[in-house]
Design a protein around this motif. Sequence first.
Motif, PDB file in Angstrom:
ATOM      1  N   UNK A   1      -9.961  12.174  -2.855  1.00  0.00           N
ATOM      2  CA  UNK A   1     -10.099  10.853  -2.256  1.00  0.00           C
ATOM      3  C   UNK A   1     -10.217   9.781  -3.334  1.00  0.00           C
ATOM      4  N   UNK A   2      -9.422   8.725  -3.197  1.00  0.00           N
ATOM      5  CA  UNK A   2      -9.430   7.630  -4.163  1.00  0.00           C
ATOM      6  C   UNK A   2     -10.674   6.750  -3.976  1.00  0.00           C
ATOM      7  N   UNK A   3     -10.831   5.777  -4.856  1.00  0.00           N
ATOM      8  CA  UNK A   3     -11.997   4.888  -4.809  1.00  0.00           C
ATOM      9  C   UNK A   3     -11.789   3.699  -3.887  1.00  0.00           C
ATOM     10  N   UNK A   4     -11.768   3.947  -2.597  1.00  0.00           N
ATOM     11  CA  UNK A   4     -11.498   2.901  -1.610  1.00  0.00           C
ATOM     12  C   UNK A   4     -12.620   1.852  -1.589  1.00  0.00           C
ATOM     13  N   UNK A   5     -12.209   0.586  -1.472  1.00  0.00           N
ATOM     14  CA  UNK A   5     -13.201  -0.492  -1.496  1.00  0.00           C
ATOM     15  C   UNK A   5     -12.606  -1.793  -0.949  1.00  0.00           C
TER      16      UNK A   5
ATOM     17  N   UNK B   1     -15.316   1.868   6.874  1.00  0.00           N
ATOM     18  CA  UNK B   1     -14.254   2.825   7.147  1.00  0.00           C
ATOM     19  C   UNK B   1     -14.817   4.241   7.014  1.00  0.00           C
ATOM     20  N   UNK B   2     -14.173   5.181   7.655  1.00  0.00           N
ATOM     21  CA  UNK B   2     -14.603   6.573   7.601  1.00  0.00           C
ATOM     22  C   UNK B   2     -13.902   7.285   6.456  1.00  0.00           C
ATOM     23  N   UNK B   3     -14.663   7.739   5.481  1.00  0.00           N
ATOM     24  CA  UNK B   3     -14.099   8.460   4.351  1.00  0.00           C
ATOM     25  C   UNK B   3     -14.136   9.964   4.631  1.00  0.00           C
TER      26      UNK B   3
ATOM     27  N   UNK C   1      -8.980 -10.170   0.349  1.00  0.00           N
ATOM     28  CA  UNK C   1     -10.003  -9.437  -0.411  1.00  0.00           C
ATOM     29  C   UNK C   1     -10.690  -8.364   0.439  1.00  0.00           C
ATOM     30  N   UNK C   2     -10.647  -8.515   1.757  1.00  0.00           N
ATOM     31  CA  UNK C   2     -11.323  -7.571   2.650  1.00  0.00           C
ATOM     32  C   UNK C   2     -10.471  -6.339   2.954  1.00  0.00           C
ATOM     33  N   UNK C   3      -9.194  -6.385   2.595  1.00  0.00           N
ATOM     34  CA  UNK C   3      -8.312  -5.258   2.869  1.00  0.00           C
ATOM     35  C   UNK C   3      -8.815  -4.033   2.109  1.00  0.00           C
ATOM     36  N   UNK C   4      -9.006  -2.926   2.787  1.00  0.00           N
ATOM     37  CA  UNK C   4      -9.442  -1.714   2.111  1.00  0.00           C
ATOM     38  C   UNK C   4      -8.284  -1.207   1.253  1.00  0.00           C
ATOM     39  N   UNK C   5      -8.567  -1.059  -0.043  1.00  0.00           N
ATOM     40  CA  UNK C   5      -7.516  -0.720  -0.999  1.00  0.00           C
ATOM     41  C   UNK C   5      -8.091   0.071  -2.162  1.00  0.00           C
TER      42      UNK C   5
END
Length: 277
Positions: free
Chosen positions: A114-118, A167-169, A195-199
């Motif tokens: 899993x990547x570092x989603x933020x 979001x659910x990781x 800026x709020x887009x989960x990326x």
Amino acid sequence: MDQTCLQYSLTEEERKQFDETGYLILENALSPEHVSALTKEVDRIFDEHVNDGHDTTKALFHPNFIPDHPLFLDLVDYEKVLPKVWGILGWNIYLYHAHMIVTPPTGQEPSDKTFGWHQDSGRMNIEMETDPRPRMSLKVAYFLSDLSEAGRGNFWIVPNSHLKNTVQRPESGFGQLEGAIPVCVKPGTAVFFDRRLWHTASPNWSDITRKVLFYGYGYRWIRTKDDMTVQSLWDKSDPIRRQLLGAGTNCNGYYTPTDQDVPLREWLKEYAPSQVK
């Protein structure tokens, strides 16, 4: 600023797409010649860091790059992009954040970790009490490398996720968020994102070095996110560029701006009054 930039104003279709999905892709924002010139300077900066001991298998995060070359400065008010930025955020804006990222090949095999989603902006996401959180800012990413295929250190996003505070990781630590996609674009593409887009960034499993320039625009009352040294460029800049580089008459002018604080507003009043709110 030349009036010809108005031909690149945000369209209603672009506004609808950005509002609904949280991002907008602008292909061919930079010409091949422009990409080549910018790449030359990015390579120079990367080589300087390598000479200073940077590990060539790791990504280089280089903030405050605007003063490093006039080509970087010229993108601050780039005619094909700035009209879309003020079309989304309005006229009381400036460049609060900028960073260059160079991601060399890792030499590792692909994995599904899993990547570092933020979401961007750190504590803002904890201390703002609304749901969804306010937009506040956006970024424009100029891609200089060929990222038309996945696995090249692509920027990943979850379309339509900008209105979700959480979001659910994956609990296992493997796999990505539901609906996640890699942004696959050609050199010269500009990607706008809320800026709020989960990326997230992702590892570069290819043999191509990923090179991207990020320009973050926000409201003038937001503090800078980098230790910017752009003040030295104010005297050489026209009024609108000075605004975008953070100049102002006094502290209160960031909250209650005068005409001198926001020449962009005055320019729009004259040449595009329908875009002034």
